[in-house]
Design a protein around this motif. Structure first.
Motif, PDB file in Angstrom:
ATOM      1  N   GLY A  79      49.367  41.199  28.427  1.00  9.06           N
ATOM      2  CA  GLY A  79      48.977  39.799  28.398  1.00  9.06           C
ATOM      3  C   GLY A  79      48.024  39.397  29.499  1.00  9.06           C
ATOM      4  O   GLY A  79      47.737  38.212  29.670  1.00  9.06           O
ATOM      5  N   TYR A  80      47.517  40.382  30.256  1.00 10.52           N
ATOM      6  CA  TYR A  80      46.559  40.088  31.327  1.00 10.52           C
ATOM      7  C   TYR A  80      45.430  41.114  31.343  1.00 10.52           C
ATOM      8  O   TYR A  80      44.268  40.790  31.238  1.00 10.52           O
ATOM      9  N   GLY A  81      45.801  42.366  31.476  1.00 12.40           N
ATOM     10  CA  GLY A  81      44.801  43.427  31.564  1.00 12.40           C
ATOM     11  C   GLY A  81      44.903  44.158  32.883  1.00 12.40           C
ATOM     12  O   GLY A  81      45.995  44.311  33.434  1.00 12.40           O
ATOM     13  N   TYR A  82      43.772  44.584  33.423  1.00  8.80           N
ATOM     14  CA  TYR A  82      43.768  45.373  34.653  1.00  8.80           C
ATOM     15  C   TYR A  82      44.109  44.501  35.853  1.00  8.80           C
ATOM     16  O   TYR A  82      43.440  43.510  36.124  1.00  8.80           O
ATOM     17  N   PRO A  86      40.529  39.811  39.337  1.00  6.79           N
ATOM     18  CA  PRO A  86      41.129  38.472  39.492  1.00  6.79           C
ATOM     19  C   PRO A  86      40.975  37.580  38.274  1.00  6.79           C
ATOM     20  O   PRO A  86      41.042  36.364  38.394  1.00  6.79           O
ATOM     21  N   PHE A  87      40.739  38.163  37.114  1.00  2.26           N
ATOM     22  CA  PHE A  87      40.696  37.392  35.870  1.00  2.26           C
ATOM     23  C   PHE A  87      41.150  38.308  34.743  1.00  2.26           C
ATOM     24  O   PHE A  87      41.065  39.538  34.851  1.00  2.26           O
ATOM     25  N   PRO A  88      41.654  37.761  33.634  1.00  2.00           N
ATOM     26  CA  PRO A  88      42.182  38.604  32.556  1.00  2.00           C
ATOM     27  C   PRO A  88      41.104  39.490  31.940  1.00  2.00           C
ATOM     28  O   PRO A  88      39.973  39.053  31.728  1.00  2.00           O
ATOM     29  N   THR A  89      41.465  40.726  31.661  1.00  2.00           N
ATOM     30  CA  THR A  89      40.529  41.641  31.009  1.00  2.00           C
ATOM     31  C   THR A  89      41.001  42.029  29.608  1.00  2.00           C
ATOM     32  O   THR A  89      40.273  42.727  28.901  1.00  2.00           O
ATOM     33  N   ASP A  90      42.196  41.610  29.224  1.00  3.35           N
ATOM     34  CA  ASP A  90      42.601  41.719  27.825  1.00  3.35           C
ATOM     35  C   ASP A  90      41.791  40.672  27.060  1.00  3.35           C
ATOM     36  O   ASP A  90      41.805  39.490  27.423  1.00  3.35           O
ATOM     37  N   ARG A 202      33.179  47.350  29.457  1.00  5.15           N
ATOM     38  CA  ARG A 202      32.576  47.300  30.786  1.00  5.15           C
ATOM     39  C   ARG A 202      33.616  46.983  31.851  1.00  5.15           C
ATOM     40  O   ARG A 202      33.525  47.447  33.000  1.00  5.15           O
ATOM     41  N   LEU A 203      34.609  46.177  31.466  1.00  5.09           N
ATOM     42  CA  LEU A 203      35.647  45.802  32.412  1.00  5.09           C
ATOM     43  C   LEU A 203      36.647  46.925  32.647  1.00  5.09           C
ATOM     44  O   LEU A 203      37.458  46.858  33.555  1.00  5.09           O
ATOM     45  N   ALA A 204      36.595  47.959  31.799  1.00  5.70           N
ATOM     46  CA  ALA A 204      37.514  49.074  31.955  1.00  5.70           C
ATOM     47  C   ALA A 204      36.998  50.103  32.960  1.00  5.70           C
ATOM     48  O   ALA A 204      37.732  50.995  33.362  1.00  5.70           O
ATOM     49  N   ASN A 205      35.740  49.983  33.353  1.00  2.41           N
ATOM     50  CA  ASN A 205      35.145  50.940  34.277  1.00  2.41           C
ATOM     51  C   ASN A 205      35.286  50.432  35.710  1.00  2.41           C
ATOM     52  O   ASN A 205      34.663  49.444  36.093  1.00  2.41           O
ATOM     53  N   PRO A 206      36.086  51.104  36.544  1.00  2.00           N
ATOM     54  CA  PRO A 206      36.324  50.612  37.914  1.00  2.00           C
ATOM     55  C   PRO A 206      35.070  50.585  38.769  1.00  2.00           C
ATOM     56  O   PRO A 206      35.030  49.886  39.780  1.00  2.00           O
TER      57      PRO A 206
END
Length: 335
Positions: A79-82, A86-90, A202-206
């Motif tokens: 329900g949030y993501g990584y 500091p913001f949801p990535t789901d 893109r948000l999955a790439n650290p």
């Protein structure tokens, strides 16, 4: 202490410390930058730092491997993501968060039905055309997403509605929201979820996280503007029930026999601005005292135009500040 220092390991450690510092600073500053407006799970707020392990797979929801190590401080929060950002990535959670942050968790809109057509099948059989105006209020709920099943949506909850007009035969005509009867869940569904999931990779790439975190700290709305556009066009449906009264028939209240589903199949933005909505077919009204009885009125045209207005006062949509009702209505006539 040994004098044999590996320059490669030293450089890697330095970069890791710098990454941890940047993300930690971004996380601390994000709350201050948004003035508490943006809600972040405590676990995420405590873990805005990241580490790397080339041998570890990415969270399986995305089905690709970029080598991140999701340790206790690197977890994927349902329900949030990584947790490192500091913001949801789901995607579903991001859409819900973005709408609430940018526009508020509850949104009021003006609603105009320029040519409502009412067939008085149980009165005199005539057809009345009436221009009606008022507003609707919609709450924004949570989001859900599943990349494998290509599911992506945000729940909506219509809780306020009023449309008013006047007719020579019916008198003052009023349609109001009926919250006492259950209605199916309403929602906002992007028409091309594949595009959204692709962009959110893109948000999955650290390696992108430091830049995203810093960008968020400097201007949180920039993240919303960058990604919100990928969710549109979208399909929106609003399911609700109504009560209908007319001053010439005092003491009589009509209700819709089946739940009304107002639809827009290709919404370019939400909240809507000048967006058309219509039910899939006629709306049958029956006596509230005899809901399984004969149809009294059929609304053959209930097409409406809805426009969001920031700061719209509640009395516009049926929550009057005084008990007096409006005295001026659009004039209606028989065609």
């Amino acid at each position: 202490m040994s004098d044999n220092i590996d320059p490669v390991e030293s450089a890697q450690a330095l970069r890791k410390d710098r990454r941890t510092f940047l993300a930690g600073a971004a996380g601390a500053a994000a709350v201050a930058a948004t003035g508490g407006l943006i809600s972040v799970p405590p676990a995420a707020a405590a873990t805005w730092k990241y580490s790397f392990n080339p041998g570890a797979p990415l969270h399986p929801a995305h089905g690709v491997g970029l080598g991140q190590d999701f340790a206790s401080d690197q977890q994927w929060l349902p329900g949030y993501g990584y947790s490192s950002l500091p913001f949801p990535t789901d995607p579903g959670s991001f859409l819900s968060w973005a709408l609430k942050t940018a526009f508020g968790a509850f949104q009021r809109c003006l609603c105009v039905t320029p040519a409502g057509i009412f067939k008085l099948v149980g009165i005199d059989g005539s057809t009345q055309t009436c221009s009606m105006s008022g507003g609707v209020g919609v709450g924004v709920g949570g989001g859900q997403s599943n990349a494998i099943q290509q599911i992506l949506s945000v729940a909506l909850n219509p809780t306020e509605h009023i449309s008013q007009g006047v007719n020579g035969l019916l008198g003052d005509l009023m349609i109001t929201h009926d919250g006492g009867r259950q209605a199916p869940l309403s929602g906002l569904l992007p028409l091309d979820p594949e595009v959204v999931f692709h962009q959110f990779l893109r948000l999955a790439n650290p390696f992108n996280w430091p830049g995203l975190a810093i960008k968020f700290v400097s201007n949180p709305m920039s993240i919303i503007e960058e990604f919100l556009k990928f969710f549109f066009p979208a399909r929106q449906n609003m399911n609700f029930n109504i009560n209908v009264t007319a001053s010439r028939f005092s003491g009589v209240t009509l209700v819709n026999r089946k739940t009304i589903e107002m639809q827009n199949g290709s919404l370019s933005t939400f909240p809507p601005v000048g967006a058309p909505y219509q039910p899939p077919g006629p709306v049958e009204l029956v006596d509230i005292k005899n809901p399984s009885g004969p149809v009294i009125v059929v609304i053959n045209n209930f097409n409406a135009t809805v426009s969001h207005r920031k700061g719209l006062p509640p009395q516009v949509i049926g929550i009057p500040t005084t008990p007096t009702a409006p005295t001026e209505f659009p004039q209606c006539s028989r065609p």
